[in-house]
Design an enzyme around this catalytic site. Structure first.
Site, mmCIF file in Angstrom:
data_model
loop_
_atom_site.group_PDB
_atom_site.id
_atom_site.type_symbol
_atom_site.label_atom_id
_atom_site.label_comp_id
_atom_site.label_asym_id
_atom_site.label_seq_id
_atom_site.Cartn_x
_atom_site.Cartn_y
_atom_site.Cartn_z
ATOM 1 N N CYS A 264 0.793 -1.243 0.000
ATOM 2 C CA CYS A 264 0.000 0.000 0.000
ATOM 3 C C CYS A 264 0.818 1.282 0.000
ATOM 4 O O CYS A 264 0.701 2.076 -0.925
ATOM 5 C CB CYS A 264 -0.954 -0.011 1.182
ATOM 6 S SG CYS A 264 -2.210 -1.284 1.007
HETATM 7 P P1 NAD Z 1 -4.605 -8.914 -3.775
HETATM 8 O O1 NAD Z 1 -3.735 -8.801 -4.962
HETATM 9 O O2 NAD Z 1 -4.138 -9.634 -2.558
HETATM 10 O O3 NAD Z 1 -6.010 -9.566 -4.197
HETATM 11 C C1 NAD Z 1 -6.692 -9.256 -5.363
HETATM 12 C C2 NAD Z 1 -7.524 -10.468 -5.776
HETATM 13 O O4 NAD Z 1 -8.297 -10.129 -6.927
HETATM 14 C C3 NAD Z 1 -6.703 -11.694 -6.170
HETATM 15 O O5 NAD Z 1 -7.143 -12.821 -5.429
HETATM 16 C C4 NAD Z 1 -6.966 -11.871 -7.669
HETATM 17 O O6 NAD Z 1 -6.940 -13.213 -8.086
HETATM 18 C C5 NAD Z 1 -8.347 -11.270 -7.785
HETATM 19 N N1 NAD Z 1 -8.720 -10.849 -9.136
HETATM 20 C C6 NAD Z 1 -7.906 -10.378 -10.122
HETATM 21 N N2 NAD Z 1 -8.643 -10.092 -11.229
HETATM 22 C C7 NAD Z 1 -9.937 -10.377 -10.917
HETATM 23 C C8 NAD Z 1 -11.165 -10.272 -11.619
HETATM 24 N N3 NAD Z 1 -11.229 -9.783 -12.874
HETATM 25 N N4 NAD Z 1 -12.303 -10.675 -10.997
HETATM 26 C C9 NAD Z 1 -12.255 -11.166 -9.738
HETATM 27 N N5 NAD Z 1 -11.132 -11.272 -9.008
HETATM 28 C C10 NAD Z 1 -9.989 -10.873 -9.598
HETATM 29 O O7 NAD Z 1 -5.004 -7.404 -3.393
HETATM 30 P P2 NAD Z 1 -5.251 -6.774 -1.925
HETATM 31 O O8 NAD Z 1 -3.968 -6.630 -1.190
HETATM 32 O O9 NAD Z 1 -6.405 -7.470 -1.283
HETATM 33 O O10 NAD Z 1 -5.698 -5.304 -2.365
HETATM 34 C C11 NAD Z 1 -6.930 -5.069 -3.026
HETATM 35 C C12 NAD Z 1 -7.162 -3.570 -3.043
HETATM 36 O O11 NAD Z 1 -7.316 -3.083 -1.709
HETATM 37 C C13 NAD Z 1 -6.003 -2.755 -3.646
HETATM 38 O O12 NAD Z 1 -6.540 -1.639 -4.306
HETATM 39 C C14 NAD Z 1 -5.222 -2.303 -2.421
HETATM 40 O O13 NAD Z 1 -4.513 -1.120 -2.649
HETATM 41 C C15 NAD Z 1 -6.347 -2.076 -1.417
HETATM 42 N N6 NAD Z 1 -5.952 -2.198 -0.014
HETATM 43 C C16 NAD Z 1 -5.094 -3.180 0.376
HETATM 44 C C17 NAD Z 1 -4.749 -3.298 1.731
HETATM 45 C C18 NAD Z 1 -3.769 -4.352 2.178
HETATM 46 O O14 NAD Z 1 -3.303 -4.244 3.320
HETATM 47 N N7 NAD Z 1 -3.442 -5.342 1.379
HETATM 48 C C19 NAD Z 1 -5.290 -2.419 2.682
HETATM 49 C C20 NAD Z 1 -6.201 -1.442 2.249
HETATM 50 C C21 NAD Z 1 -6.530 -1.345 0.892
#
Ligand code: NAD
Length: 428
Positions: A264
């Site tokens: 992030c």
């Molecule tokens: P991640 O990469 O861990 O997970 C994303 C998921 O989306 C994956 O499982 C992937 O297979 C899936 N995916 C990809 N394309 C897809 C599609 N077309 N349809 C359905 N699923 C699909 O991401 P994350 O760390 O959970 O982050 C997600 C969002 O949240 C980002 O924008 C991130 O900046 C934000 N965020 C993350 C955190 C954190 O601590 N990781 C905290 C706050 C906000």
């Protein structure tokens, strides 16, 4: 209510499990079959404290997963987009996955009767929900905003404490274009002791970036002060502990060290820089926040070279691979540039992390991975501490097996390094 969660990574899986715990019926959608199977078997696809218990309790009952968008939309009233928003090669936000998820949601919405709210939970730069997601949904569904709802609900959870943070939030922000969809999203959090801040989508998007950019700024500020203190022979931790007593500053995020990583802070600060530039503003402070952060890992290796001279053929132990403690996530971990530089200098690397060895193997297959700190330290000529794992705090006798007892601490974590250790702090 009935909720679908699109994307079962950190944010999606934790949100889904916690919404189920709050009493909602949740169906997850992912393109990764292995994650779907794991969730349906009650096994978390990621390491998070408290998540195994929630999945075990709700999988097959209030919680399920599928790859079928249509099934998920038909069986829910609200859909949360929780897919990744990585940086592109320039550091700007890449909303390609958000666009793909929006298209699939729109296609499924076309066949659905009744009101449905689409909520963007992924971190996206201001205007994305209104100018990118909404038009895609309208185009693919053949419906207009009002026939369906649209909202932005950023996520503030910390990895490693994600379940706790979801269930005990200090803020919930809901940005919507109309009252009805905002009311529905806000109501999903009933039961949590937290005021819901209601606003429009672009403000909600900005709140998330400003939150992360401010925390990152505090860290880079502390690191710059620490680098100056180190040269002056001043203990920066003593300085910051006094400075943090000022209620306007606060004691948190003033620890200097190897810098911030994770999925992030680096990406979000860079995305905000990119958005500012797009509108013709040059964000000097934010650019410095990134530049200071990128310099810290190199300072670790510089300290090492100042002590050992050439690193060619030397065995260096790296303790800590995850970007922070209590997670196996190595995204943007400060250990990545450190290992790269060690290898570029011709060193041999012996690494240990309580959770992240397997993930780092995918990036660096040719270094040594060990199952304990003591094993990684055996025969090493120096040790670099890169992650603030609790178990590293009490390391002492473990250093006895080193060839040369030089320890460079990038996290100010060692409590009693031991008398015959040459202990070097990165900024202290
Ligand atoms: P991640 O990469 O861990 O997970 C994303 C998921 O989306 C994956 O499982 C992937 O297979 C899936 N995916 C990809 N394309 C897809 C599609 N077309 N349809 C359905 N699923 C699909 O991401 P994350 O760390 O959970 O982050 C997600 C969002 O949240 C980002 O924008 C991130 O900046 C934000 N965020 C993350 C955190 C954190 O601590 N990781 C905290 C706050 C906000």
């Amino acid at each position: 209510m009935k909720i679908s969660v699109i994307g079962t990574g950190y944010v999606g899986t934790v949100s889904a499990a916690c919404f189920a715990e709050l009493g909602h019926e949740v169906i997850c959608v992912d393109v990764d079959r292995s994650k779907i199977d794991m969730i349906n078997s009650g096994i978390p696809p990621i390491h998070e404290e408290g998540l195994p218990e929630l999945l075990k309790k709700h999988a097959g009952k209030k919680l399920s997963a599928t790859s079928d968008y249509g099934l998920a939309i038909m069986n829910s009233e609200v859909s949360f987009i929780c897919v990744g928003t990585p940086s592109d090669s320039e550091g700007n936000i890449d909303v390609g996955i958000v666009k793909a998820a929006s298209s699939s949601l729109g296609d499924s919405l076309r066949k659905k009767k009744g009101y449905h709210v689409i909520v963007v939970k992924s971190t996206v730069v201001p205007e994305t929900t209104e100018k990118i997601v909404l038009p895609i949904i309208e185009k693919h569904s053949g419906k207009h905003q009002g026939e369906f709802g649209i909202a932005m609900n950023p996520e503030f959870l910390r990895e490693g404490r994600a379940v706790h943070d979801f269930m005990h939030p200090d803020k919930i922000v809901v940005g919507s274009l109309d009252k009805k969809s905002g009311d529905i999203v806000a109501s999903l959090y009933n039961g949590l002791k937290c005021e819901v801040t209601r606003t429009n989508p672009r403000t909600a998007e900005m709140i998330k970036y400003v939150n992360n950019a401010f925390l990152a700024t505090k860290i880079s500020f502390a690191n710059e002060v620490g680098n100056i203190c180190k040269e002056l022979g001043i203990d920066t931790y003593e300085v910051m502990s006094a400075v943090g007593k000022d209620f306007r500053i606060g004691p948190h995020f003033l620890n200097s060290g190897a810098g911030f990583g994770g999925s992030c802070f680096p990406k979000d600060v860079k995305a905000l820089i990119g958005k500012a530039k797009e509108i013709g503003y040059e964000p000097q402070l934010l650019k410095s926040v990134i530049a200071i952060n990128e310099g810290q890992p190199a300072r670790m290796v510089l300290l090492l070279k100042n002590k050992l001279g050439s690193l060619e053929g030397k065995n260096i132990a790296v303790l800590g691979l995850a970007f922070k403690n209590d997670t196996d996530d190595i995204r943007e971990s400060r250990s990545i540039p450190v290992i790269k530089e060690l290898l570029d200098e011709g060193a041999r690397v012996s690494a240990y992390d309580p959770m992240a060895n397997e993930n780092m193997k995918k990036l660096y297959s040719g270094i040594g991975y060990y199952s304990s700190a003591a094993d990684a330290l055996r025969g090493a000529e120096a040790c670099l501490i890169m992650t603030e794992w609790d178990e590293f705090r009490s390391l002492n006798k473990e250093f006895d097996v080193m060839e040369n007892r030089l320890v460079i601490d990038g996290r100010h974590i060692l409590v009693k390094p031991g008398k015959d250790i040459e202990y070097v702090g990165l900024c202290w």
